[in-house]
Write an enzyme that holds these catalytic residues in place. Structure first.
Site, short mmCIF file in Angstrom:
data_model
loop_
_atom_site.label_atom_id
_atom_site.label_comp_id
_atom_site.label_asym_id
_atom_site.label_seq_id
_atom_site.Cartn_x
_atom_site.Cartn_y
_atom_site.Cartn_z
N GLY A 125 26.47 -39.08 -21.51
CA GLY A 125 25.29 -38.45 -22.10
C GLY A 125 24.92 -39.01 -23.46
O GLY A 125 24.28 -38.35 -24.26
N LEU A 126 25.34 -40.25 -23.73
CA LEU A 126 25.10 -40.86 -25.05
C LEU A 126 24.04 -41.95 -25.01
O LEU A 126 23.96 -42.79 -25.91
CB LEU A 126 26.42 -41.42 -25.61
CG LEU A 126 27.54 -40.39 -25.81
CD1 LEU A 126 28.83 -41.07 -26.22
CD2 LEU A 126 27.14 -39.33 -26.83
N SER A 176 22.49 -46.09 -20.88
CA SER A 176 21.56 -46.85 -20.03
C SER A 176 20.30 -47.21 -20.80
O SER A 176 19.75 -48.31 -20.64
CB SER A 176 21.19 -46.05 -18.76
OG SER A 176 20.38 -44.94 -19.07
N ASP A 202 15.59 -41.02 -24.72
CA ASP A 202 16.68 -41.96 -24.98
C ASP A 202 16.17 -43.34 -25.37
O ASP A 202 16.67 -43.97 -26.30
CB ASP A 202 17.61 -42.07 -23.76
CG ASP A 202 18.41 -40.79 -23.52
OD1 ASP A 202 18.08 -39.75 -24.13
OD2 ASP A 202 19.37 -40.84 -22.73
N SER A 237 28.91 -53.31 -24.73
CA SER A 237 28.58 -52.04 -25.39
C SER A 237 29.79 -51.34 -25.97
O SER A 237 30.88 -51.37 -25.41
CB SER A 237 27.89 -51.10 -24.39
OG SER A 237 27.42 -49.96 -25.07
N LYS A 266 22.47 -42.43 -28.37
CA LYS A 266 21.83 -41.23 -28.94
C LYS A 266 22.72 -40.00 -28.75
O LYS A 266 23.54 -39.94 -27.83
CB LYS A 266 20.45 -41.01 -28.31
CG LYS A 266 20.45 -40.44 -26.88
CD LYS A 266 20.26 -38.95 -26.84
CE LYS A 266 20.34 -38.28 -25.51
NZ LYS A 266 21.23 -38.65 -24.48
#
Length: 397
Positions: free
Chosen positions: A143-144, A147, A205, A136, A13
């Site tokens: 900050g994307l 997790s 998220d 991944s 995100k």
């Protein structure tokens, strides 16, 4: 049935607008990023529960009866009103040999997996043997939402393995998605996994990872957009580390020091988020090029505001200057103080301009991806729908 093996993925995100202001009750817009986390689920030949996370160096396996013996303490673990308890997490740390207070990604990823596995087992029955591999495209700690993409994938895989949700991929389909009810269950389980990792996450998220597209968040309320355009972007990681906690505290300090100056800035950021939402919701029905200059201007204004509230950084200023020299518009995304920036690409932006911008950004020591915002949420894939790079990564281990 999943016995033949499954591959699924969830997106990362980006925050489009509203970072930092959201902490003070303003609107934030988040969008799914088409850099994805992939999970391969298949039965385990040795009859064990095995998890392999090559990105963070995890390769662990357990006997299902060992896990089942712990299950009694997790009877209400899928109850969203209750965060994971200290006792539950202590039990899992002891079981997995993880020291108290360990915050390395491999420790937290293992704990989250075990918690979700036992929470689902307590509600849906015995632990089946399974072999899970996760790979991944998302960098961690940037900050994307890496997790959350992980916990959404794990939640969907576990709920499928336990038969709690269907396996909607039919013979001949390239991709498939779950029903709205099943997606709500995936999101709910993933949120508990996020709580294990982050303590007190907002839930944004994992909601983006589950539903994809874009959503609005304000004061704890999450509202997904009904339709959203796919926007091309450059995502750039300055690789400058930062502490979200320190940045958030700095903004709060500025507001307390200069309330009459700072509160109108937060109101203006709020208005930008709302204006952007109006534009994005109008675009799918009328994909006119006239919307792009508006989106670009909103990027520019918000980036100035974020510098005013103290979360800019010389690396982000440089990113904005470099992209501006190619006629492109950028802003930071997330906590700021380094981290990542996003650059909007119009449909008519020439491939040469994009390549030149990427080359110049990489020359600054930054990492750069050309990708999309507004990507689909958690998805099942047939092997034929995956590119060779993903297939190769998932064939390891």
């Amino acid at each position: 049935m999943w016995e033949r093996g499954l591959v699924l993925s969830a997106p990362g995100k980006v925050i489009l607008h509203g970072e930092h202001a959201v902490v003070h009750g303003k609107v934030a817009l988040a969008a799914a990023l088409d850099l994805r986390t992939f999970l391969r689920l298949r039965p385990c030949a040795e009859g064990r529960v095995r998890i392999h996370l090559p990105g963070v160096g995890v390769l662990r396996s357990w006997d299902p009866p060992q896990l089942q013996a712990l299950r009694t303490g997790f009877a209400a673990a899928l109850d969203e009103s209750k965060p994971p308890s200290v006792e539950q997490l202590d039990t899992l740390r002891e079981f997995a040999g993880i020291t108290a207070g360990a915050s390395a990604p491999e420790s937290l990823a293992t704990l989250a997996f075990l918690y979700m596995c036992l929470a689902v087992s307590a509600k849906y029955g015995d632990v089946p043997s399974m072999d899970i591999l996760v790979w991944s495209e998302l960098p961690t700690g940037a900050g994307l939402g890496s997790s959350a993409a992980y916990t959404v994938c794990v939640a969907a895989a576990l709920l499928t393995a336990y038969g709690a949700i269907s396996c909607p991929l039919k013979e001949g389909d390239s991709t498939a998605r779950w029903t709205e009810e099943e997606l709500a269950l995936i999101n709910h389980c993933a949120f508990q996994g996020e709580r294990v990792i982050h303590g007190n996450p907002s839930g944004v998220d994992n909601a983006v990872g589950t539903w994809g597209g874009a959503l609005r968040y304000q004061s704890g309320k999450i509202t997904p957009f009904k339709r959203v355009p796919t926007l091309r972007i450059l995502l750039t990681n300055t690789k400058v580390p930062r502490s979200t906690k320190v940045l958030v505290a700095g903004v709060k300090e500025k507001i307390l020091k200069f309330p009459a100056i700072m509160n109108p800035v937060l109101d203006s950021i709020d208005a930008i988020s709302q204006e952007c939402q109006s534009v994005l919701e109008a675009m799918p029905a009328n994909p006119s090029p006239e919307y792009y200059p508006v989106l670009e201007e909103l990027f520019d204004i918000n980036q100035h505001h974020l510098n005013v509230i103290g979360v800019g950084h010389p690396s982000l200023d440089r990113l904005c200057r470099v992209t501006a020299s190619h006629g492109l518009h950028s802003k930071l995304t997330g906590a700021g103080g380094g981290g990542c920036g996003i650059t909007l690409l119009r449909p008519d932006t020439s491939p040469l301009a994009v390549e030149a911008a990427k080359r110049d950004l990489c020359a600054c020591g930054f990492e750069c991806w050309e990708t999309n915002m507004g990507a689909p949420g958690v998805t099942l894939h047939s092997s034929s729908s995956l590119n060779t790079h993903v297939l190769h990564a998932l064939s390891e281990g």
